[in-house]
Structure formats: structure tokens, C-alpha cells
Design a protein around this motif. Sequence first.
Motif, mmCIF file in Angstrom:
data_model
loop_
_atom_site.group_PDB
_atom_site.id
_atom_site.type_symbol
_atom_site.label_atom_id
_atom_site.label_comp_id
_atom_site.label_asym_id
_atom_site.label_seq_id
_atom_site.Cartn_x
_atom_site.Cartn_y
_atom_site.Cartn_z
ATOM 1 N N GLN A 1 35.385 58.225 -9.295
ATOM 2 C CA GLN A 1 34.461 57.414 -10.084
ATOM 3 C C GLN A 1 33.700 58.236 -11.122
ATOM 4 O O GLN A 1 33.552 57.819 -12.258
ATOM 5 N N THR B 1 36.455 49.684 -0.895
ATOM 6 C CA THR B 1 36.401 51.145 -0.910
ATOM 7 C C THR B 1 36.940 51.718 0.399
ATOM 8 O O THR B 1 37.665 52.714 0.400
ATOM 9 N N ASP C 1 39.392 55.187 -8.543
ATOM 10 C CA ASP C 1 38.176 54.581 -8.007
ATOM 11 C C ASP C 1 37.210 54.282 -9.145
ATOM 12 O O ASP C 1 36.615 55.194 -9.717
ATOM 13 N N GLU C 2 37.084 53.005 -9.492
ATOM 14 C CA GLU C 2 36.185 52.557 -10.563
ATOM 15 C C GLU C 2 36.349 53.411 -11.829
ATOM 16 O O GLU C 2 35.390 54.039 -12.304
ATOM 17 N N ARG D 1 40.143 54.252 0.815
ATOM 18 C CA ARG D 1 40.012 55.511 1.558
ATOM 19 C C ARG D 1 40.957 55.553 2.753
ATOM 20 O O ARG D 1 41.441 56.622 3.125
ATOM 21 N N ASN E 1 40.619 50.493 -7.793
ATOM 22 C CA ASN E 1 39.473 49.817 -7.184
ATOM 23 C C ASN E 1 38.485 49.525 -8.314
ATOM 24 O O ASN E 1 38.001 50.457 -8.960
#
Length: 255
Positions: free
Chosen positions: A85, A41, A162-163, A45, A194
Motif C-alpha cells: 500500500q 485484507t 494491496d490498495e 494475506r 485489493n
Amino acid sequence: MIEVKHLYKSFGDKEVLKDINTVFEDGKTNLIIGQSGAGKTVLMRSLTGLIDPTKGEVLYDGRNFVNMNKKEKILMRREMGMIFQGSALFDSLTVLENVRFPLDMFSDMSALERDKRAQECLDRVNLNGAEEKFPGEISGGMQKRVAIARAIVMTPKYLFCDEPNSGLDPKTSLVIDELLSSITREFNMTTIINTHDMNSVMGIGDNIVFIADGKKEWQGNKDTVISSRNKKLNDLVFASDLFKKVKDVELAQED
């Protein structure tokens, strides 16, 4: 293409990223995987400028994002699409208004042109007919597709996810994976995902970067991951009984 060169990130005395060197390729789904706390993560970022690396380079088609000034970074971010996410949709806006939002903020299009473009993106993710609904009125899978439509509405060169399968059932996760993969190929984007989802690794892992303890432990693809001899990677990917059986068959064939 995104190149990462000798990237480090520390928080106080804790070094989270340690000399990361990798390439994320155009037209491919690039996956970052690793155990919780591995640093994936923080890596994402750092790539998007949400945090500044301690040292190192992040090159977007040869342009060093780390050294850009504030104005240059703002312009650079307009080339990025992001899927968060939790989808991060605005509850008070309709589906169409959510997708149109980046255009309202950053484009010079007329209102008619913005609506047309937003509708095109909704059609691309198979959500025609949901334009006037609000996020609370649609399923989690549909919300993810709205988030994808919003992320691509500005025709980004780089797409960060992200996820994206977080909270989704396996069938819906496969739909989202295939959608992200097909959009990546269609628009020749550099897509970085990710993920903890090993189905994604096996299904759409064109380029996989495995992070462990802040270091890049392994890099390959969905085909080579099967034959990997990296114990940390194997412990992550083949934790489930199903994937362990696949690994056992592969090793038996080698022997």
C-alpha cells in the motif's frame, strides 16, 4: 490460476473468513472488494502466506500452498510479486537499486545482467531517466510505478497489489490501473488487487470478488456489476452520485 477452496480464518473466537470459495484467473485483473473489516485484507494475506488460514486450500496451479513446508513456501514466493500500500521503497537506495533489489537477493545474474533487467522494468513503467533519483525525490505516482517495476523484475506468475491507488489523485490512479492491466495481459499473470477504488472496479475489473462479513457475497466482472441485484454490493459500488446514476439508468433500461 489460483483456486481457493473452503477457506476459513479465525482469530481467537472471531471468525473472519467463512468458507471462501473462488478462482482468480490467469491474464486477468482479479479484484477483491468490500467494506473495511469485511475480510478482504485477511484473504489476501492468507493467499500469500503472511498468515495461515484456519482451514481450507489455496491452490497455485494445483499446488496447495497451505500444506507446503517452509522451504517449499520460500520457493513458491519467488513466483510472486507484491506491491504494498505504501510502496515500501528503501529510502536509502536509488530507484534503480530499489528495482534491482530482488535480483540482488535471489538471482544468479551477473551485476551487469541485474542492472539491465532492472532498467528494462523501469522502461516498461515509463520511468527511464529516474534511475539515479531517490524515492524522496519523486512523486507518489512515480513511487507506485517503481514498486510495480520491482514487483515484476523477477517475472512473477502471480502479482498481488494491496490498495495500489491509495493516496493518489484520480488521474494518477487511472494511469496505475491501466499499467497494471496491460502488464497483466502482457505477461499472462494472475493479478490480484485489493482495492476500495470503485473507478478500478469499473475500469479494470475483469474478475471481481465481493467480500462481506467474511463471506463471498458475489463474483462477476465490470460489466455484470452494473446489473447486480445484491444490495450489499450496490451499497458499496454505487455510493457515489456518479455511479448511482449509472445504476439507475441500467435499471430503467431493464424495466
